[in-house]
Design a protein around this motif. Structure first.
Motif, mmCIF file in Angstrom:
data_model
loop_
_atom_site.group_PDB
_atom_site.id
_atom_site.type_symbol
_atom_site.label_atom_id
_atom_site.label_comp_id
_atom_site.label_asym_id
_atom_site.label_seq_id
_atom_site.Cartn_x
_atom_site.Cartn_y
_atom_site.Cartn_z
ATOM 1 N N GLU B 153 1.271 -0.912 0.453
ATOM 2 C CA GLU B 153 -0.207 -0.219 -0.280
ATOM 3 C C GLU B 153 0.829 1.384 0.295
ATOM 4 O O GLU B 153 0.929 1.792 -0.570
ATOM 5 C CB GLU B 153 -0.504 0.093 0.914
ATOM 6 N N GLU B 154 1.633 1.420 0.956
ATOM 7 C CA GLU B 154 2.998 2.472 0.684
ATOM 8 C C GLU B 154 3.396 2.445 -0.716
ATOM 9 O O GLU B 154 3.289 3.507 -1.084
ATOM 10 C CB GLU B 154 3.833 2.038 2.076
ATOM 11 N N ASN B 158 3.152 5.655 -3.232
ATOM 12 C CA ASN B 158 3.954 6.594 -3.674
ATOM 13 C C ASN B 158 4.668 6.281 -5.192
ATOM 14 O O ASN B 158 5.191 6.908 -5.668
ATOM 15 C CB ASN B 158 5.286 5.716 -3.026
#
Lengths: 270, 270
Positions: B153-154, B158
């Motif tokens: 998810e991160e 990004n």
């Protein structure tokens, strides 16, 4: 093409095609044939490293802007299984890199056993732009030459075959290629105003390359000056240098470390 | 092929060729055409990153042994300029890697902006072999699933497009491919007695993959199960997943950050 004592870059013809009698129209086929040879050698070479083979190959690419390093990477290196290649493009050093000795970032990127390492630019920038732009004083540049020879000697002693290539274009050819980049919107991103700034120092760079050859073309890690005004020739030539490097290692398919018949039986029962 | 809620691996046909009406003999041409499309998209994507583009692509390849990960790397990824690819093959973790959290070595290998990252095996091994071989207790495996979803998810937040592919072969097909490796001396090095040992756990691995899909096929980072009994189909399918990923980013040739006419004049005077 191999830089021997007494070699003068000023006498090397960037339009020449030494060792190749064919023409451009034959070169596409020759490159495809060479790619097959290279691919098989590379697979054997990689396979051998899985059973203890310790050899590696390092291709160092240096050149003036537009000489075709990118094309070599794409068309010659690109024909090799990516799993067997370690490519690194050296840019202007970062703050962390500058806080170390100049070989620190280079040593981290050398190929492991079974790999073909490719340096798109290299530690030679530290003595090329380093001396032309006077980024370091003369005694530091001299020390770097000494360090480079010792560094490469250690790699060779450890089993690395080092192939150092300078793609050699003429100043006129560079001018045409830069002009072509300014003509095409899909090539604009490849042009940098700094390219012309460096171009104005052409003769200084040629002299710096001459010194590189004089100081670092050793028996163990020789330089090859590849005429590169004809891109098709340069690609063929570098491909054959890689083929020669792998043939000098002469990798063989590993003998199985298991009993083939026993494994056939285990598999059949599974 | 995209794993949606309710997907059952046991119902997926490894012989299927969804989305492709052609036959094997057409596939070579189709793959070459796709390679051109992919190469152009990749160059635009890379070019965009040189003027501030922040997006990246990550292809995660998972599969049972012999399913064809290597072929995807060679024939699909291999058709892309090596300068735009960051490939990493995850092996059994080293002592240093084991001394860190399981995502430590993974995070280090994610692609930078403008790159296509390729994971040949990945953090999913930590929940696949990890659970089948009981290398970690159930609560640790459960925690890892949670961590993987958060990690991906991160990356997506990004700007990374994550394409997760499981190459799906049948047990019979694997048996044939392993047998073929035992027949040919130039393939012996690819065979490992451990492959049969793992093969005996086929059903456990299939169940472990099912759990991977249930737990980690998210909207942002979905799994694709690619039927892989026909190698030519699997290559085309993964190539098109990469093309789709780049098209979703829709990279454009950068506008020059310099005055083209002024540079033409500078170059002409040089």
């Amino acid at each position: 093409m191999r830089v021997e004592p007494g070699f003068l870059l000023a006498d090397a013809d960037p339009d020449a095609t030494p060792g190749y009698a064919g023409r451009k129209r034959d070169a596409v086929g020759a490159l495809a044939e060479g790619a097959e040879v290279l691919a098989t050698l590379q697979e054997k070479f990689f396979a051998d490293s899985t059973v203890g083979g310790t050899r590696s190959v390092l291709l160092v690419l240096q050149a003036m802007d537009t000489a075709g390093k990118g094309g070599i990477v794409k068309h010659v290196v690109g024909a090799v299984d990516p799993g067997g290649v370690h490519l690194h493009a050296f840019k202007a050093p970062t703050e962390e890199e500058l806080a170390h000795d100049f070989l620190w970032r280079v040593h981290r990127e050398v190929p492991r056993a079974g790999q073909i390492g490719v340096f798109d630019r290299s530690h030679y920038e530290d003595v090329l732009i380093g001396s032309v732009r006077k980024l370091a004083p003369d005694d530091v540049i001299a020390q770097r030459f000494h360090d480079i020879v010792a560094f490469e000697e250690e790699l060779v002693a450890n089993g690395t075959v080092i192939v150092k290539v300078m793609l050699h274009i003429s100043s006129d050819e560079q001018k045409e290629r830069l002009a072509a980049r300014l003509e095409r919107p899909d090539k604009h991103w490849k042009y940098n105003p700094g390219d012309v700034t460096e171009r104005l120092l052409w003769n200084d760079y040629q002299a710096a390359y001459q010194r590189v050859f004089d100081e670092t073309s050793t028996t163990d890690a020789p330089w090859y000056v590849v005429p590169a005004n004809r891109k098709w020739y340069a690609r063929l030539a570098v491909q054959h240098l890689l083929i020669d490097a792998l043939q000098s290692i002469d990798p063989q398919w590993p003998k199985p470390e298991y009993d083939v018949e026993h494994e056939k039986a285990r598999l059949a029962a599974s």
